[in-house]
Design a protein around this motif. Structure first.
Motif, short mmCIF file in Angstrom:
data_model
loop_
_atom_site.label_atom_id
_atom_site.label_comp_id
_atom_site.label_asym_id
_atom_site.label_seq_id
_atom_site.Cartn_x
_atom_site.Cartn_y
_atom_site.Cartn_z
N VAL A 72 62.68 -19.13 37.67
CA VAL A 72 62.47 -18.58 36.33
C VAL A 72 63.35 -19.32 35.32
N GLU A 73 62.83 -19.45 34.10
CA GLU A 73 63.58 -20.00 32.97
C GLU A 73 63.61 -18.95 31.87
N VAL A 74 64.77 -18.81 31.24
CA VAL A 74 64.92 -17.84 30.16
C VAL A 74 65.56 -18.53 28.97
N THR A 75 65.00 -18.32 27.79
CA THR A 75 65.52 -18.91 26.56
C THR A 75 65.62 -17.82 25.50
N ALA A 76 66.67 -17.88 24.70
CA ALA A 76 66.80 -16.97 23.55
C ALA A 76 66.68 -17.81 22.29
N THR A 77 65.85 -17.36 21.37
CA THR A 77 65.65 -18.05 20.11
C THR A 77 66.25 -17.21 18.99
N PHE A 78 67.26 -17.78 18.32
CA PHE A 78 68.00 -17.10 17.26
C PHE A 78 67.49 -17.59 15.91
N THR A 79 67.27 -16.66 14.97
CA THR A 79 66.77 -17.02 13.64
C THR A 79 67.65 -16.36 12.59
N HIS A 80 68.13 -17.18 11.65
CA HIS A 80 68.95 -16.66 10.54
C HIS A 80 68.04 -15.97 9.54
N SER A 81 68.44 -14.78 9.11
CA SER A 81 67.55 -13.96 8.27
C SER A 81 67.33 -14.53 6.88
N THR A 115 64.08 -13.17 23.39
CA THR A 115 64.08 -13.99 24.59
C THR A 115 62.66 -14.27 25.04
N SER A 116 62.50 -15.36 25.75
CA SER A 116 61.24 -15.65 26.40
C SER A 116 61.56 -16.09 27.82
N SER A 117 60.75 -15.64 28.75
CA SER A 117 60.94 -15.95 30.16
C SER A 117 59.67 -16.56 30.70
N SER A 118 59.83 -17.49 31.63
CA SER A 118 58.65 -18.06 32.28
C SER A 118 57.95 -17.00 33.13
N ASP A 119 58.65 -15.94 33.48
CA ASP A 119 58.06 -14.80 34.16
C ASP A 119 57.84 -13.71 33.11
N THR A 120 56.67 -13.74 32.48
CA THR A 120 56.41 -12.83 31.37
C THR A 120 56.27 -11.37 31.80
N THR A 121 56.17 -11.12 33.10
CA THR A 121 56.07 -9.74 33.58
C THR A 121 57.44 -9.10 33.76
N ASN A 122 58.51 -9.87 33.63
CA ASN A 122 59.86 -9.37 33.85
C ASN A 122 60.41 -8.82 32.53
N ALA A 123 60.28 -7.52 32.32
CA ALA A 123 60.70 -6.89 31.07
C ALA A 123 62.21 -6.95 30.86
N LEU A 125 63.98 -9.64 31.23
CA LEU A 125 64.31 -10.97 30.71
C LEU A 125 63.38 -11.43 29.58
N HIS A 126 62.16 -10.94 29.59
CA HIS A 126 61.16 -11.44 28.63
C HIS A 126 61.03 -10.51 27.43
N HIS A 127 61.02 -11.12 26.26
CA HIS A 127 60.81 -10.43 24.98
C HIS A 127 61.88 -9.37 24.69
N ARG A 128 63.11 -9.67 25.05
CA ARG A 128 64.24 -8.81 24.66
C ARG A 128 64.64 -9.21 23.25
N GLN A 129 65.00 -8.25 22.42
CA GLN A 129 65.31 -8.52 21.03
C GLN A 129 66.66 -7.95 20.66
N GLY A 130 67.31 -8.63 19.72
CA GLY A 130 68.61 -8.15 19.27
C GLY A 130 68.96 -8.68 17.89
N VAL A 131 70.07 -8.18 17.36
CA VAL A 131 70.56 -8.55 16.03
C VAL A 131 72.05 -8.84 16.13
N ILE A 132 72.49 -9.89 15.46
CA ILE A 132 73.91 -10.24 15.40
C ILE A 132 74.31 -10.32 13.92
N GLN A 133 75.34 -9.56 13.55
CA GLN A 133 75.90 -9.62 12.20
C GLN A 133 77.09 -10.58 12.23
N VAL A 134 77.08 -11.58 11.37
CA VAL A 134 78.11 -12.62 11.39
C VAL A 134 78.97 -12.51 10.13
#
Length: 170
Positions: A72-81, A115-123, A125-134
């Motif tokens: 499995v591969e897992v990636t998190a994509t961060f976007t500045h608001s 997040t996105s996971s190569s195993d899209t059925t794994n809740a 790891l896949h499509h987890r969402q969060g917010v970071i205040q900097v």
């Protein structure tokens, strides 16, 4: 020879309709599970961190992979608001069912991630969402005042992210 429905009366037709409905439900549920859309994990607890400092999230997989480095591969994509800057970071296996991602924000304000996971059925790891205040950092160390090191515009020296040259004393 196929059996005619009308030859068996209303009960046979009702059973056939129920069987067809059950089959349709199985197909829909199976397709939802194969795309990972059937179960949505709740958003992660918001985190606060200072600029250039590391924010770390831990994810717990729903699956115990036999070979986590290759299964499995897992990636998190961060976007500045505000400015839309996007930074992707790979997650890493931390033993058992634990995966982690680390991110040092380059801009002040709010960052969201998914997040996105190569195993899209794994809740887990896949499509987890969060917010970071900097917030602005309070450290006096250069790397926390000026950012990461990079090759300067001259191509021969190093500078910090904000363009301040790295001065080596020796």
């Amino acid at each position: 020879m196929p059996t005619r429905l009308h030859a068996h009366g209303p009960r046979a037709r009702a059973r056939w309709r129920l069987t067809a409905l059950a089959s349709a439900i199985v197909v829909v549920v199976s397709s939802l599970l194969s795309t990972g859309s059937a179960v949505a994990s709740p958003p992660l607890k918001p985190m606060s961190v200072q600029q250039w400092h590391v924010a770390e999230y831990t994810f717990v997989s729903d699956v115990n992979y036999a070979a986590p480095f290759t299964d499995v591969e897992v990636t998190a994509t961060f976007t500045h608001s505000s400015d839309g800057q996007v930074i992707s970071r790979p997650a890493f296996w931390d033993g058992g069912k634990k995966w982690k991602v680390r991110f040092a924000p380059t801009e002040l304000g709010e960052w969201t991630f998914v997040t996105s996971s190569s195993d899209t059925t794994n809740a887990g790891l896949h499509h987890r969402q969060g917010v970071i205040q900097v917030s602005p950092n309070t450290s006096t160390e250069d790397i926390y005042q000026h950012g990461f090191l990079q090759v300067a515009d001259s191509g021969r020296d190093l500078s910090y992210d904000d363009g301040v040259p790295l001065l080596l004393s020796g």
